[in-house]
Design a protein around this motif. Structure first.
Motif, PDB file in Angstrom:
ATOM      1  N   ALA A  55       0.878  -1.162   0.056  1.00  0.00           N
ATOM      2  CA  ALA A  55      -0.068   0.162  -0.058  1.00  0.00           C
ATOM      3  C   ALA A  55       0.794   1.306   0.015  1.00  0.00           C
ATOM      4  CB  ALA A  55      -0.867   0.077   1.112  1.00  0.00           C
ATOM      5  N   GLN A  56       1.976   1.073   0.831  1.00  0.00           N
ATOM      6  CA  GLN A  56       2.913   2.038   0.675  1.00  0.00           C
ATOM      7  C   GLN A  56       3.703   2.476  -0.503  1.00  0.00           C
ATOM      8  OE1 GLN A  56       4.814   4.052   3.772  1.00  0.00           O
ATOM      9  NE2 GLN A  56       4.801   5.026   1.859  1.00  0.00           N
ATOM     10  N   SER A  57       3.831   1.401  -1.300  1.00  0.00           N
ATOM     11  CA  SER A  57       4.456   1.548  -2.852  1.00  0.00           C
ATOM     12  C   SER A  57       3.659   2.396  -3.686  1.00  0.00           C
ATOM     13  CB  SER A  57       4.758   0.182  -3.154  1.00  0.00           C
ATOM     14  OG  SER A  57       5.846  -0.469  -2.461  1.00  0.00           O
ATOM     15  N   ILE A  58       2.314   1.808  -3.513  1.00  0.00           N
ATOM     16  CA  ILE A  58       1.286   2.623  -4.484  1.00  0.00           C
ATOM     17  C   ILE A  58       0.988   3.768  -4.174  1.00  0.00           C
ATOM     18  CG2 ILE A  58      -1.208   2.478  -5.291  1.00  0.00           C
ATOM     19  CD1 ILE A  58      -1.246  -0.556  -4.493  1.00  0.00           C
ATOM     20  N   ALA A  59       0.885   4.147  -2.768  1.00  0.00           N
ATOM     21  CA  ALA A  59       0.434   5.434  -2.397  1.00  0.00           C
ATOM     22  C   ALA A  59       1.560   6.390  -2.693  1.00  0.00           C
ATOM     23  CB  ALA A  59       0.056   5.771  -1.050  1.00  0.00           C
ATOM     24  N   GLY A  60       2.894   6.070  -2.748  1.00  0.00           N
ATOM     25  CA  GLY A  60       3.808   6.633  -3.126  1.00  0.00           C
ATOM     26  C   GLY A  60       4.556   7.464  -1.855  1.00  0.00           C
ATOM     27  N   ALA A  61       5.697   8.134  -2.016  1.00  0.00           N
ATOM     28  CA  ALA A  61       6.419   8.617  -0.931  1.00  0.00           C
ATOM     29  C   ALA A  61       5.742   9.968  -0.190  1.00  0.00           C
ATOM     30  CB  ALA A  61       7.678   9.354  -1.339  1.00  0.00           C
ATOM     31  N   HIS A  62       4.717  10.488  -0.822  1.00  0.00           N
ATOM     32  CA  HIS A  62       3.938  11.830  -0.347  1.00  0.00           C
ATOM     33  C   HIS A  62       2.756  11.442   0.453  1.00  0.00           C
ATOM     34  CE1 HIS A  62       6.309  14.923  -2.962  1.00  0.00           C
ATOM     35  NE2 HIS A  62       6.977  13.802  -2.787  1.00  0.00           N
ATOM     36  N   ALA A  63       2.384  10.005   0.232  1.00  0.00           N
ATOM     37  CA  ALA A  63       1.004  10.009   1.020  1.00  0.00           C
ATOM     38  C   ALA A  63       0.922  10.037   2.438  1.00  0.00           C
ATOM     39  CB  ALA A  63       0.651   8.214   0.585  1.00  0.00           C
ATOM     40  N   THR A  64      -0.342  10.315   2.967  1.00  0.00           N
ATOM     41  CA  THR A  64      -0.348  10.564   4.467  1.00  0.00           C
ATOM     42  C   THR A  64      -0.913   9.052   4.907  1.00  0.00           C
ATOM     43  OG1 THR A  64      -2.844  10.748   4.251  1.00  0.00           O
ATOM     44  CG2 THR A  64      -1.378  12.637   3.966  1.00  0.00           C
ATOM     45  N   PRO A  65      -0.854   8.861   6.351  1.00  0.00           N
ATOM     46  CA  PRO A  65      -0.789   7.730   6.824  1.00  0.00           C
ATOM     47  C   PRO A  65      -2.359   7.270   6.474  1.00  0.00           C
ATOM     48  CG  PRO A  65       0.325   8.874   8.307  1.00  0.00           C
ATOM     49  CD  PRO A  65       0.010   9.599   7.156  1.00  0.00           C
ATOM     50  N   ALA A  66      -3.398   8.125   6.637  1.00  0.00           N
ATOM     51  CA  ALA A  66      -4.646   7.636   6.307  1.00  0.00           C
ATOM     52  C   ALA A  66      -4.845   7.226   5.080  1.00  0.00           C
ATOM     53  CB  ALA A  66      -5.528   8.937   6.528  1.00  0.00           C
ATOM     54  N   GLN A  67      -4.307   7.704   3.902  1.00  0.00           N
ATOM     55  CA  GLN A  67      -4.192   7.185   2.535  1.00  0.00           C
ATOM     56  C   GLN A  67      -3.717   5.705   2.454  1.00  0.00           C
ATOM     57  OE1 GLN A  67      -2.363  10.595   1.061  1.00  0.00           O
ATOM     58  NE2 GLN A  67      -3.856  10.237  -1.022  1.00  0.00           N
ATOM     59  N   ILE A  68      -2.822   5.628   3.326  1.00  0.00           N
ATOM     60  CA  ILE A  68      -2.137   4.081   3.230  1.00  0.00           C
ATOM     61  C   ILE A  68      -3.215   3.222   3.788  1.00  0.00           C
ATOM     62  CG2 ILE A  68      -0.224   2.694   4.063  1.00  0.00           C
ATOM     63  CD1 ILE A  68       1.558   5.467   3.498  1.00  0.00           C
ATOM     64  N   ARG A  69      -3.753   3.576   5.083  1.00  0.00           N
ATOM     65  CA  ARG A  69      -4.677   2.460   5.693  1.00  0.00           C
ATOM     66  C   ARG A  69      -5.952   2.347   4.729  1.00  0.00           C
ATOM     67  NH1 ARG A  69      -3.492   5.686  10.414  1.00  0.00           N
ATOM     68  NH2 ARG A  69      -5.467   6.910  10.004  1.00  0.00           N
ATOM     69  N   LEU A  70      -6.096   3.331   4.071  1.00  0.00           N
ATOM     70  CA  LEU A  70      -7.244   3.164   3.219  1.00  0.00           C
ATOM     71  C   LEU A  70      -7.080   2.139   2.188  1.00  0.00           C
ATOM     72  CD1 LEU A  70     -10.426   4.091   2.366  1.00  0.00           C
ATOM     73  CD2 LEU A  70      -9.073   5.724   0.820  1.00  0.00           C
TER      74      LEU A  70
END
Lengths: 334, 537, 299
Positions: A35-50
């Motif tokens: 999920a981290q890989s997809i969301a990219g380096a700029h993602a917030t923790p909430a986006q990663i959780r989603l």
């Protein structure tokens, strides 16, 4: 015979299951969060959780495996996590391209390798033998990525005779018949495109062929020397058979068993070599897909590729054994 | 060596025969210069991987962004070669309601590439599909997609169509960087017909108002776009652009040299000598929106002592690193903000290389004998650090040794590195960096130095209450002068607190063949304003 | 890049005292010119690796950025790399990495693979079936895919790459040992030893191991070369040796960026790899000829 084939294929089931479990567990213990890989380096923790939740990665591992296993049994390989494509679609596009490259390399390695090996054996301990063996040893001793770049430099840049990236000139549109660019161009009667596809194939195929070529030459030479010294060939010679006929007709047939074994093993090696070759020559095949998938932790895609590779392995082994039986009447499968 | 060449001679002979059988080889073109822009021609641009998708709302990777910049326009845009916000699809705008309402006057006579008219209704639908989960074409219906939408539209509550070409966008609270956000390639306006027709498949059926129109995408090989003859910003000179996918660095460079590609997107400093030595190639370098630094764990001894943090800043010879590792295409950081960002203050002094002072500070802090520490290192090249992590880490390691700090390098693949650094328990040094998205300071440094961003980019766990408050205030202000004042304070305080070893702003580097004209790289990294590029024949 | 599998045929018939066999093989090996030269070359590389700190004038890790990318000269016999490090020093220290890689990979894969194959051959039955199916599972992965997955799990690095490559080699040894072992097991003297109540461990130590040795020796020598090449492949993909370690494979892939302007950066490590792998191959071939009884009278 048929019973034998069926039994062998049934035997493959536990192996495939083992492969499936191994790759699933292997991938999920790998650190790094997809999920981290997809969301990219700029993602917030909430986006990663989603994302983690959307992808079902927050479920227990056993549940995830079961969901995946049921899918596989139903013939679905899931959707790539990095790209939005179905895994089967991605693999379906990439595999024929690798197949074309592998077949080309295999033809070069097989034909040239067997020829060179037979020649070396027939002219054992002459300058020709030494020359061939030097090439062979150098071929085995060079990393494939190095061979590839040197070829590009020599025949792509300094003496630009061949293109060195992709499989066909951009903008060429081919009907999708087999997925093998060269074959599709020929089938659709587009000779210009076929020539273009051929040119794109030359450097990567030679690069990929180097190692198996060397290996096949060496094994052929060994097997031929062995056979040529057998009594019945001495008898044949004594009876006045011409040397050429002795070598090509009688000896080669008898030396073919170990050669076929080596050819079989080398097909597997070609798939590994394809990873490096495809990276260097910007070829959108299975090897490159695999590297991308592993680096991205794209589980469904890696799993799909591994299953494909395992099936190929099983089939090739079976094929080699069946060819054995054809070549050596003493071997009977029942 | 002799055997190697013998081998090539033989291979060459074999290849000549095969090639002759096939009938033809490749061709390269070299051409005389002509004066004015020439119409027509196909420009080939290198990208290292397939785009993830071509719907701006559901992608975030650079490879997609490169293509998106040619296909779509935002309501606002960046001036060529800068992050200055200028009118885009909106001709003008007004900010009212204490910064909570933006009223845009739209350009007339613009069409999407699928023929749909661009107007206030289209914008209203576009915004609605980004913020309203009940919209049947909600962008979030595509599961597992990466997106910038919450970042830009998180505060947006809805729109009001005020006329055929006039629309208001309302927010729950002000967002000082909204106009800069709208210019990003991720906020390109998409055709309502495209969204309605293709739904979750829209990512492979792009339709925008941009200078180029989508032709085809052959996975793993290239994306082809053709000129939009009716482009509102002026008809493109080129007839086509091909984004060719080439993963291997050596192959990229050699392709540029033979003219198989015209623009090299990712130039590594190690490629500079080759590019400079080649007569037919030009290196393009300009300041980028990049920070390249080392995060220091400010809550962990000995880095909880500001003297130690300052000491390491003095101990690293940034000038030499810039000159030699980055070929001179980097500039020492004197602020957490890069030079091209809004409100960058060039008057702040950088930490000069001063070994004496560093040793003295270490003594003063009680670490005269030095200490051992671990630094996490990503093992690839990144946008803000084109030479790659390990190479930079080695230089820092040898500099810190001079003041008695023995650094153990912990090299990790990028996925693992990021996952480990983004945790509340992270307490190591780490290579770090950031590439800005829109030129706005909040986007650039709040994720790195705001006390609420431990899980995003603040690997140092730096949290200074004054700085945190200033960040909050600046974001709620839409008055530029006032915002700038806050950010200047923030920059000064962060430099003083030294939660990082401030290394450098690396340049944005591209290379082009000499027949390319009018190409100006944009600091945001993407290919925008490409209608102005032309190829001499 | 696959594993050369030493030829097996005829091994079953060879049951002689290891010592005299060794002497005879050595006499035979000595007559093979190429193999002897290769052995000497390997010896020189080993010496270079051991004495690298004394042979190199500079540290292989000392960056001197103002001296970057110097062509070969008196001060730097093989020039300098992009960080101004002495290329000769890096090639010399790289010999340590290369030989270390070869030996470690072979040691791990040989030890585990031999145990694996021996268990399978000696105990047979369900053991044999399960162990060989596991070997099938391993071999069903293209080796680079398996290696990449292992490296992804362990993190990139020299040791991790060595372990990964070793794991991909293990089943090859297992199969090799099993097939030799099965042949031996059916022989009379083993049966006899069993019937007089010799312990399994004793039988394995006294009878299996000495007879396996020639086959394993040949395979191991060849694998020293393939291991170096395979780890270089992982390094090329960024998953192997990490900077600043001096390693030929990594030097080769880094140097490719300078191939047009500073070709010495790829020539030196390339030739070094070529020499070592070539030598390992020649020695391996020589050993096979010397140890294989069928080839004895053909030379």
């Amino acid at each position: 015979m048929l019973a034998y084939v069926v039994r062998r294929l049934l035997w493959a089931i536990p192996v495939l299951l083992g492969v499936l479990i191994a790759v699933f567990i292997g991938l999920h213990v790998v650190p790094g969060n997809v999920a981290q890989s997809i969301a990219g380096a700029h993602a917030t923790p909430a986006q990663i959780r989603l994302l983690t939740h959307q992808l079902g990665l927050d479920k227990p591992l056993w549940d995830q495996f079961w969901v995946y296993f049921v899918q596989i049994v139903q013939g679905h390989f899931g959707t790539s996590l990095q790209y939005h494509n179905a895994v089967a679609e991605d693999i379906g596009q990439a595999f024929p391209i690798t197949l074309q490259l592998t077949i080309a390399a295999f033809i070069i390695a097989g034909v040239v390798g067997v020829l060179a090996g037979v020649l070396a054996a027939a002219f054992r301990n002459t300058w020709l033998d030494s020359l061939i063996m030097v090439f062979v040893l150098v071929g085995i001793s060079m990393p494939i990525f190095w061979t590839g770049v040197m070829l590009i430099l020599a025949l792509g840049v300094d003496f630009p005779m061949f293109p060195f990236s992709s499989v066909i000139t951009a903008g060429t549109v081919l009907p999708h018949i087999t997925g093998l660019p060269l074959v599709d161009a020929l089938l659709s009667g587009n000779l210009a495109a076929a020539g273009d596809a051929f040119n794109h194939l030359v450097l990567p195929a030679i690069t990929l062929a180097t190692y198996p070529l060397a290996f096949i030459t060496r094994m052929t030479r060994g097997a031929m020397i062995e056979v040529l010294s057998q009594d019945y060939l001495r008898t044949a010679r004594a009876k006045g058979l011409r040397e050429r006929s002795v070598v090509w007709k009688h000896a080669l047939r008898n030396a073919s068993l170990p050669i076929v074994t080596v050819l079989g093993v080398q097909v597997g090696a070609l798939l590994s070599g394809a990873v490096l070759t495809e990276t260097i020559f910007a070829i959108p095949g299975i090897g490159r897909l695999m590297i991308q998938a592993i680096l991205f932790r794209d589980y469904p895609l890696v799993q799909g590729i591994v299953i494909l590779a395992a099936c190929i392995f099983v089939l090739i082994n079976l094929l080699v054994d069946l060819i054995y039986a054809r070549l050596d009447p003493r071997i009977r499968y029942s | 060596m002799k055997t190697t060449w013998q081998r090539f001679v033989t291979l060459a002979a074999a290849v000549v025969i095969l090639g002759a059988a096939a009938g033809c080889g490749t061709q390269t073109s070299s051409a005389p210069q002509s004066k004015g822009p020439v119409q027509g021609g196909t420009l080939s641009i290198e990208v290292s991987a397939d785009p993830v998708g071509l719907d701006p709302a559901t992608t975030l990777d650079n490879d997609s962004g490169y293509v998106l910049g040619t296909l779509y326009d935002g309501l606002t845009a960046y001036a060529p070669g800068s992050t200055k916000v200028v009118p885009g699809l909106a001709k003008s705008w007004q900010i009212t309601n204490g910064g909570k309402t933006y009223i845009f006057t739209l350009r007339q006579g613009v069409k999407f590439s699928d023929g749909t008219a661009f107007n206030a209704q289209a914008v209203a639908f576009w915004v609605d599909h980004l913020i309203n989960p009940k919209n049947p074409d909600y962008y979030g219906n595509l599961k597992g997609a990466e997106t910038f939408v919450p970042f830009t539209f998180g505060n947006v509550t809805g729109t009001q169509v005020l006329g055929p070409y006039k629309i208001a966008i309302n927010m729950s609270q002000p967002n000082g960087e909204f106009l800069a956000d709208l210019a990003m390639v991720w906020n390109g306006v998409t055709s309502p017909k495209m969204l309605k027709t293709y739904g979750t498949d829209a990512w492979q059926h792009p339709s925008g108002t941009g200078p180029f129109e989508f032709v085809r995408w052959v996975k793993g090989q290239y994306v082809e776009v053709k000129a939009n003859p009716n482009y509102w910003g002026g008809k493109p000179h080129l007839s086509e652009i091909l984004f060719k996918i080439i993963p291997d660095q050596s192959t990229q460079l050699l392709s540029l040299k033979t003219g198989a590609i015209n623009i090299l997107t990712d130039v590594a400093p190690s490629e500079i000598p080759t590019i400079k030595a080649a007569k037919n190639l030009t290196l393009l370098a300009e300041p980028g929106l990049d920070d390249n630094y080392v995060s220091l764990p400010v809550q962990t001894p000995p880095f909880n002592n500001p003297l130690v943090r300052q000491a390491v800043n003095y101990a690293v010879n940034k000038q030499a690193i810039d000159q030699h590792l980055y070929g001179g295409y980097a500039q020492v950081m004197n602020s957490p903000l890069p030079t091209v960002a809004f409100s960058y203050d060039k008057s702040i002094p950088a930490y000069p290389y001063n070994l004496q002072k560093a040793k003295q500070l270490m003594q003063q802090a009680g670490y005269g004998k030095g200490f051992n520490f671990t630094m996490d290192v990503y093992n690839n090249a990144r946008g803000y650090n084109p030479i790659g992590g390990p190479e930079l880490a080695v230089a820092i390691q040898s500099d810190l040794k001079a003041i008695g700090i023995n650094l153990t390098l912990n090299t990790l693949d990028p996925a693992t590195w990021l996952a480990q650094a983004r945790s509340n328990s992270f307490n190591k040094m780490s290579l770090a960096g950031w590439t800005g998205d829109n030129g706005d300071p909040d986007d650039m440094i709040s994720p790195l130095f705001n006390g609420n961003a431990f899980l995003t980019g603040n690997f140092s766990h730096y949290s200074n209450p004054t700085v945190n408050q200033d960040f909050a205030k600046a974001l709620l202000t839409s008055n530029s002068a006032q915002r700038a004042a806050y950010y200047v304070q923030i920059q000064k305080q962060i430099m003083k607190d030294a939660p990082a070893i401030f290394l450098n702003y690396t340049n944005l580097m591209r290379a082009e063949t000499s027949n390319v004209h009018g190409f100006v790289p944009n600091p945001t990294f993407f290919y925008v304003n490409m209608n102005q590029v032309w190829l001499s024949k | 890049m696959a594993l050369p599998i030493a030829e097996l045929q005829g091994e079953e018939s060879k049951v002689t005292s290891p010592t005299s066999e060794g002497q005879r093989a050595w006499r035979h090996f000595r007559r093979n010119g190429g193999a002897v030269i290769a052995l000497v070359a390997l010896g020189i590389v080993v010496l270079a690796a051991i004495f690298a700190p004394w042979l190199a004038h500079q540290s292989p890790y000392a960056q001197n950025l103002s001296q970057a990318l110097q062509a070969p000269s008196g001060a730097h016999l093989l020039g300098t790399d992009e960080y101004g490090r002495d290329e000769l020093a890096r090639v010399l220290f790289g010999a340590r990495t290369a030989l270390g890689t070869g030996l470690i990979v072979v040691a791990i894969s040989l030890t585990i693979g031999t145990l694996w194959g021996m268990l399978s051959a000696f105990y047979g039955g369900i053991w044999d079936m399960v162990l060989m199916r596991v070997a099938d599972v391993f071999m069903a992965f293209p080796f680079l895919l398996l290696a990449l997955m292992i490296v992804a799990a362990l993190g990139p690095g020299l040791v991790q790459a060595e372990i990964a490559i070793a794991i991909t080699y293990m089943p090859v040894y297992a199969r090799l040992v099993r097939s030799v072992g099965l042949g031996l097991k059916s022989l009379e003297f083993v049966q006899a030893a069993k019937s007089v109540g010799a312990r399994d461990a004793t039988i394995i130590r006294r009878h299996f191991l000495p007879n396996l040795l020639p086959t394993l020796l040949v395979q191991a020598t060849l694998n020293i070369g393939t291991a170096i090449i395979d780890v270089a492949g992982l390094s090329f993909l960024g998953m192997g040796v990490q900077p600043p370690t001096a390693d030929w494979g990594a030097m080769l892939s880094d140097g490719q960026n300078f191939i047009l302007t500073s070709p010495w950066l790829v020539l030196a490590p390339g030739i070094a790899i070529l020499i070592v792998v070539l030598a390992a191959n020649l020695v391996g071939d020589g050993l096979r000829d010397a140890l294989d009884p069928r080839q004895r009278h053909q030379a």
